[in-house]
Design a protein around this motif. Structure first.
Motif, PDB file in Angstrom:
ATOM      1  N   SER A 176      18.752 -36.606  54.794  1.00  0.00           N
ATOM      2  CA  SER A 176      17.568 -36.234  55.565  1.00  0.00           C
ATOM      3  C   SER A 176      17.879 -35.054  56.482  1.00  0.00           C
ATOM      4  O   SER A 176      19.037 -34.800  56.810  1.00  0.00           O
ATOM      5  CB  SER A 176      17.075 -37.435  56.379  1.00  0.00           C
ATOM      6  N   ALA A 178      16.236 -32.405  59.886  1.00  0.00           N
ATOM      7  CA  ALA A 178      15.328 -32.300  61.027  1.00  0.00           C
ATOM      8  C   ALA A 178      14.910 -30.846  61.190  1.00  0.00           C
ATOM      9  O   ALA A 178      15.746 -29.936  61.109  1.00  0.00           O
ATOM     10  CB  ALA A 178      15.988 -32.802  62.301  1.00  0.00           C
ATOM     11  N   VAL A 207      19.951 -37.930  59.414  1.00  0.00           N
ATOM     12  CA  VAL A 207      19.819 -36.474  59.477  1.00  0.00           C
ATOM     13  C   VAL A 207      21.213 -35.853  59.422  1.00  0.00           C
ATOM     14  O   VAL A 207      22.056 -36.119  60.274  1.00  0.00           O
ATOM     15  CB  VAL A 207      19.097 -36.046  60.770  1.00  0.00           C
TER      16      VAL A 207
END
Length: 332
Positions: A176, A178, A207
């Protein structure tokens, strides 16, 4: 066992997790001893999220209605599940999907995470013997009607080969990111730290890369991340930190640090344990376009995307890899 009985059992399992009996505490301690990455803190985090987000009666009933699950499953299939072991009970959602739909399942748990799932299933056995007909464990998955397998990109190639003749879901490496604007509040940066650090960054919802605007001020971010400086005292994590620090120094690569994480500029989405990659951008829309449909991206955290601090709190309908497991099971 009908749908209502299964929901009652699952709700009871959630209550069992939250009650924290001596038997459950012992199981969690054994899991932590078996796998040093499974700290008591992160086991509690994972199991509490499961109990509160997955195993509440009202949520389970709404989920079942969403897929028009019948009260009885007339022709249940046997679904083989190969579970990963990167974070505590990472395969629980697959178990839950198969169980609530009324299919049978044969589970091959990861050797890194077999204590917790077996303990919870044992509780189901004790509460209702019928569960033994629905859930079994095996080191070899043969003769199943369908398969759900989670692993690395390398193992996924083997899964594709072995299970090609059967209905299947094969999951690969994901991570993931950001997308920051530079206008984040201290509270949002504090929550972003959770998205980065929880489970030592080992989950697909962690993240591992930041997209930041040019001239971004990293100081508030680094200060917010200090809440997890204590992870630097964990020897396995510290070994990774020291190793990656040495690599950056030897390569004469610029980095920033707060003593618990290394920030390094990189185009790569995936980052090693203890390192967080970042990349500057000029146009946020171009970044969003590049991430849209990217098979390596599980979540995008940021304004107009997943809220900060929510990456490790998936709901029942937040399916790994974006593949609707319930729809897959209903169509078997």
């Amino acid at each position: 066992m009908n749908l209502q009985q299964r929901i009652v059992l699952l709700n009871r399992l959630g209550e069992y997790i939250l009650e924290g009996s001596d038997n459950w505490q012992t199981a969690k301690e054994k899991a932590s001893l078996q796998n040093a990455w499974f700290t008591p803190e992160f086991i509690d985090l994972a199991t509490r999220n499961i109990a509160e987000a997955f195993l509440q009666k009202d949520k389970l009933m709404a989920w079942a209605r969403q897929y028009n699950l019948p009260g009885e499953t007339p022709a249940p299939k046997n679904v083989g599940i190969i579970m990963a072991g990167n974070i505590p009970l990472v395969g629980f959602h697959d178990f839950l999907c198969v169980f609530i739909t009324g299919h049978r399942q044969t589970i091959k748990p990861s050797s890194k995470d077999d204590i917790l799932i077996k303990h919870l299933v044992q509780q189901l056995y004790e509460w209702d013997e019928t569960t033994r007909q629905l859930v079994t464990f095996s080191e070899m998955l043969k003769g199943c009607d369908a398969y759900i397998a989670t692993g690395s990109n390398n193992s996924a190639r083997y899964f594709d080969y072995y299970f090609s003749k059967y209905p299947h879901i094969i999951r690969r490496n994901r991570t993931s990111v950001a997308l920051l604007t530079g206008q984040e509040t201290p509270g949002e940066l504090d929550k972003l730290a959770d998205d980065v650090y929880q489970y030592f960054g080992l989950g697909c919802r962690n993240v591992t890369k930041l997209y930041v605007p040019e001239n971004y001020d990293f100081v508030p971010l680094i200060n917010a991340f200090k809440k997890y400086d204590y992870l630097g005292d964990m020897h396995k994590y510290r070994n990774n930190y020291d190793y990656m620090l040495a690599v950056l120094i030897l390569n004469k690569q610029y980095y920033m640090s707060n003593q618990s994480i290394l920030l390094a500029e990189s185009k790569e989405l995936f980052s090693p344990i203890s390192q967080l990659n970042y990349e500057f951008y000029k146009n946020a829309s171009e970044v969003e376009a590049s991430l849209a449909g990217n098979a390596d991206v599980q979540c995008i955290v940021g304004k107009n995307h997943l809220a900060f601090g929510q990456a490790q709190q998936p709901a029942l309908t937040d399916y790994a890899d974006g593949v609707d497991v319930m729809k897959f099971l209903r169509e078997l």
